[in-house]
Scaffold this motif. Structure first.
Motif, PDB file in Angstrom:
ATOM      1  N   ALA A 270      -8.839   0.897   4.128  1.00 48.73           N
ATOM      2  CA  ALA A 270      -8.297  -0.428   4.473  1.00 48.73           C
ATOM      3  C   ALA A 270      -6.865  -0.308   4.979  1.00 48.73           C
ATOM      4  O   ALA A 270      -6.475  -0.987   5.940  1.00 48.73           O
ATOM      5  N   LEU A 271      -6.081   0.566   4.357  1.00 47.65           N
ATOM      6  CA  LEU A 271      -4.705   0.785   4.794  1.00 47.65           C
ATOM      7  C   LEU A 271      -4.665   1.311   6.217  1.00 47.65           C
ATOM      8  O   LEU A 271      -3.849   0.870   7.035  1.00 47.65           O
ATOM      9  N   ILE A 272      -5.555   2.228   6.561  1.00 51.87           N
ATOM     10  CA  ILE A 272      -5.587   2.769   7.925  1.00 51.87           C
ATOM     11  C   ILE A 272      -5.873   1.657   8.924  1.00 51.87           C
ATOM     12  O   ILE A 272      -5.238   1.579   9.981  1.00 51.87           O
TER      13      ILE A 272
ATOM     14  N   SER B 158     -13.008   9.539  -4.413  1.00 49.79           N
ATOM     15  CA  SER B 158     -13.204   8.507  -5.431  1.00 49.79           C
ATOM     16  C   SER B 158     -13.051   7.139  -4.771  1.00 49.79           C
ATOM     17  O   SER B 158     -12.140   6.913  -3.977  1.00 49.79           O
ATOM     18  N   TRP B 159     -13.942   6.220  -5.104  1.00 50.00           N
ATOM     19  CA  TRP B 159     -13.992   4.933  -4.401  1.00 50.00           C
ATOM     20  C   TRP B 159     -12.719   4.121  -4.601  1.00 50.00           C
ATOM     21  O   TRP B 159     -12.321   3.376  -3.724  1.00 50.00           O
ATOM     22  N   TRP B 160     -12.056   4.244  -5.726  1.00 46.87           N
ATOM     23  CA  TRP B 160     -10.868   3.432  -5.990  1.00 46.87           C
ATOM     24  C   TRP B 160      -9.628   3.943  -5.263  1.00 46.87           C
ATOM     25  O   TRP B 160      -8.604   3.257  -5.220  1.00 46.87           O
ATOM     26  N   ILE B 161      -9.716   5.124  -4.666  1.00 44.21           N
ATOM     27  CA  ILE B 161      -8.655   5.634  -3.790  1.00 44.21           C
ATOM     28  C   ILE B 161      -9.102   5.553  -2.334  1.00 44.21           C
ATOM     29  O   ILE B 161      -8.345   5.125  -1.460  1.00 44.21           O
TER      30      ILE B 161
ATOM     31  N   CYS C 179      -5.659   1.802  19.500  1.00 46.72           N
ATOM     32  CA  CYS C 179      -5.532   1.383  18.099  1.00 46.72           C
ATOM     33  C   CYS C 179      -6.902   1.233  17.446  1.00 46.72           C
ATOM     34  O   CYS C 179      -7.073   1.570  16.270  1.00 46.72           O
ATOM     35  N   LEU C 180      -7.888   0.757  18.205  1.00 42.57           N
ATOM     36  CA  LEU C 180      -9.253   0.671  17.686  1.00 42.57           C
ATOM     37  C   LEU C 180      -9.804   2.062  17.398  1.00 42.57           C
ATOM     38  O   LEU C 180     -10.431   2.287  16.353  1.00 42.57           O
ATOM     39  N   LEU C 181      -9.550   2.999  18.292  1.00 41.68           N
ATOM     40  CA  LEU C 181      -9.990   4.380  18.097  1.00 41.68           C
ATOM     41  C   LEU C 181      -9.350   4.991  16.844  1.00 41.68           C
ATOM     42  O   LEU C 181     -10.032   5.642  16.043  1.00 41.68           O
ATOM     43  N   VAL C 182      -8.055   4.763  16.664  1.00 38.62           N
ATOM     44  CA  VAL C 182      -7.359   5.280  15.480  1.00 38.62           C
ATOM     45  C   VAL C 182      -7.954   4.685  14.205  1.00 38.62           C
ATOM     46  O   VAL C 182      -8.216   5.400  13.226  1.00 38.62           O
ATOM     47  N   ALA C 183      -8.193   3.382  14.201  1.00 36.65           N
ATOM     48  CA  ALA C 183      -8.735   2.716  13.018  1.00 36.65           C
ATOM     49  C   ALA C 183     -10.144   3.205  12.699  1.00 36.65           C
ATOM     50  O   ALA C 183     -10.455   3.526  11.541  1.00 36.65           O
ATOM     51  N   VAL C 184     -10.996   3.288  13.707  1.00 33.28           N
ATOM     52  CA  VAL C 184     -12.380   3.708  13.475  1.00 33.28           C
ATOM     53  C   VAL C 184     -12.436   5.177  13.045  1.00 33.28           C
ATOM     54  O   VAL C 184     -13.152   5.520  12.089  1.00 33.28           O
ATOM     55  N   ALA C 185     -11.695   6.034  13.717  1.00 33.64           N
ATOM     56  CA  ALA C 185     -11.718   7.458  13.373  1.00 33.64           C
ATOM     57  C   ALA C 185     -11.126   7.704  11.981  1.00 33.64           C
ATOM     58  O   ALA C 185     -11.708   8.445  11.176  1.00 33.64           O
ATOM     59  N   GLY C 186      -9.985   7.091  11.702  1.00 33.88           N
ATOM     60  CA  GLY C 186      -9.337   7.313  10.407  1.00 33.88           C
ATOM     61  C   GLY C 186     -10.126   6.737   9.248  1.00 33.88           C
ATOM     62  O   GLY C 186     -10.399   7.421   8.251  1.00 33.88           O
TER      63      GLY C 186
ATOM     64  N   PHE D  35       0.814  -1.220   0.000  1.00 34.28           N
ATOM     65  CA  PHE D  35       0.000   0.000   0.000  1.00 34.28           C
ATOM     66  C   PHE D  35       0.846   1.268   0.000  1.00 34.28           C
ATOM     67  O   PHE D  35       0.316   2.357  -0.220  1.00 34.28           O
ATOM     68  N   LEU D  36       2.133   1.150   0.242  1.00 37.20           N
ATOM     69  CA  LEU D  36       2.998   2.322   0.232  1.00 37.20           C
ATOM     70  C   LEU D  36       2.957   3.010  -1.129  1.00 37.20           C
ATOM     71  O   LEU D  36       3.009   4.247  -1.211  1.00 37.20           O
ATOM     72  N   GLY D  37       2.829   2.246  -2.200  1.00 39.40           N
ATOM     73  CA  GLY D  37       2.717   2.830  -3.539  1.00 39.40           C
ATOM     74  C   GLY D  37       1.487   3.714  -3.671  1.00 39.40           C
ATOM     75  O   GLY D  37       1.554   4.813  -4.230  1.00 39.40           O
ATOM     76  N   LEU D  38       0.351   3.251  -3.134  1.00 39.56           N
ATOM     77  CA  LEU D  38      -0.871   4.055  -3.152  1.00 39.56           C
ATOM     78  C   LEU D  38      -0.688   5.333  -2.342  1.00 39.56           C
ATOM     79  O   LEU D  38      -1.071   6.423  -2.780  1.00 39.56           O
ATOM     80  N   LEU D  39      -0.096   5.197  -1.179  1.00 39.18           N
ATOM     81  CA  LEU D  39       0.112   6.362  -0.327  1.00 39.18           C
ATOM     82  C   LEU D  39       1.042   7.371  -0.995  1.00 39.18           C
ATOM     83  O   LEU D  39       0.790   8.586  -0.961  1.00 39.18           O
ATOM     84  N   LEU D  40       2.092   6.913  -1.628  1.00 42.43           N
ATOM     85  CA  LEU D  40       2.999   7.823  -2.344  1.00 42.43           C
ATOM     86  C   LEU D  40       2.294   8.512  -3.504  1.00 42.43           C
ATOM     87  O   LEU D  40       2.492   9.705  -3.753  1.00 42.43           O
TER      88      LEU D  40
END
Length: 130
Positions: free
Chosen positions: A75-77, A66-69, A112-119, A41-46
Motif C-alpha cells: 500500500a505504501l508503494i 508476513s501479511w502484517w508487513i 508511476c503506474l508501472l512503478v506502483a504495479v511492479a513494486g 508509513f515512515l515508521g513502518l519503513l524505518l
C-alpha cells in the motif's frame, strides 16, 4: 480553434475564472493526503530497514512475506507512486505547454503506474506465493 491568452489583468480580476477549481482542489487534497500517509508509513519503513540490517535474503523474504508487513508495504508503494505522480505534475505544469505537456503527462502517469504495479506486485508475490 482560438487559444485564450491569460493576462495579468485576467488573473487579477476576482470575477474571472482561471483554471479548473475542482481539479485543482482535488490535486491539492490528494497531494497533502498522500504526504501525510507517507509520513505515517515512515515508521513502518524505518522498522523494516532497521530489522533487516545485516540479514540475508531468507530473513528479508520472511519479514516481507508476513501479511502484517507486506500488505502495508505494498500500500505504501502505491501511495508513494500517486504522490510522485502529483509532484511531477506540478513541475510539468510549470515548464511545459501544448502537445509536449500532454505527452509528458501521459508518460508521467504511465511511469508511476508501472512503478506502483511492479513494486506492489513484487511485494504481494512474496506475501502470497513466497
Amino acid at each position: 480553434m482560438r487559444e485564450t491568452v491569460t493576462t495579468t489583468q485576467t488573473i487579477a480580476n476576482p470575477t474571472s475564472h482561471y483554471g479548473d477549481a475542482k481539479a485543482s482542489t482535488r490535486h491539492f487534497i490528494t497531494q497533502r493526503t498522500t504526504g501525510a500517509i507517507n509520513t505515517v508509513f515512515l515508521g513502518l519503513l524505518l522498522f523494516i530497514v532497521v530489522r533487516l540490517a545485516g540479514q540475508d535474503r531468507t530473513d528479508v523474504a520472511d519479514l516481507i512475506g508476513s501479511w502484517w508487513i507486506g500488505i502495508p508495504l505494498a500500500a505504501l508503494i502505491c501511495v508513494v507512486a500517486v504522490h510522485m505522480r502529483n509532484g511531477m505534475r506540478d513541475t510539468l505544469e510549470d515548464y511545459t505547454h501544448g502537445a509536449m505537456y500532454r505527452l509528458l503527462m501521459l508518460l508521467n502517469s504511465l511511469f508511476c503506474l508501472l512503478v506502483a504495479v511492479a513494486g506492489a506486485g513484487a511485494v504481494l508475490k512474496i506475501v502470497f506465493w513466497g
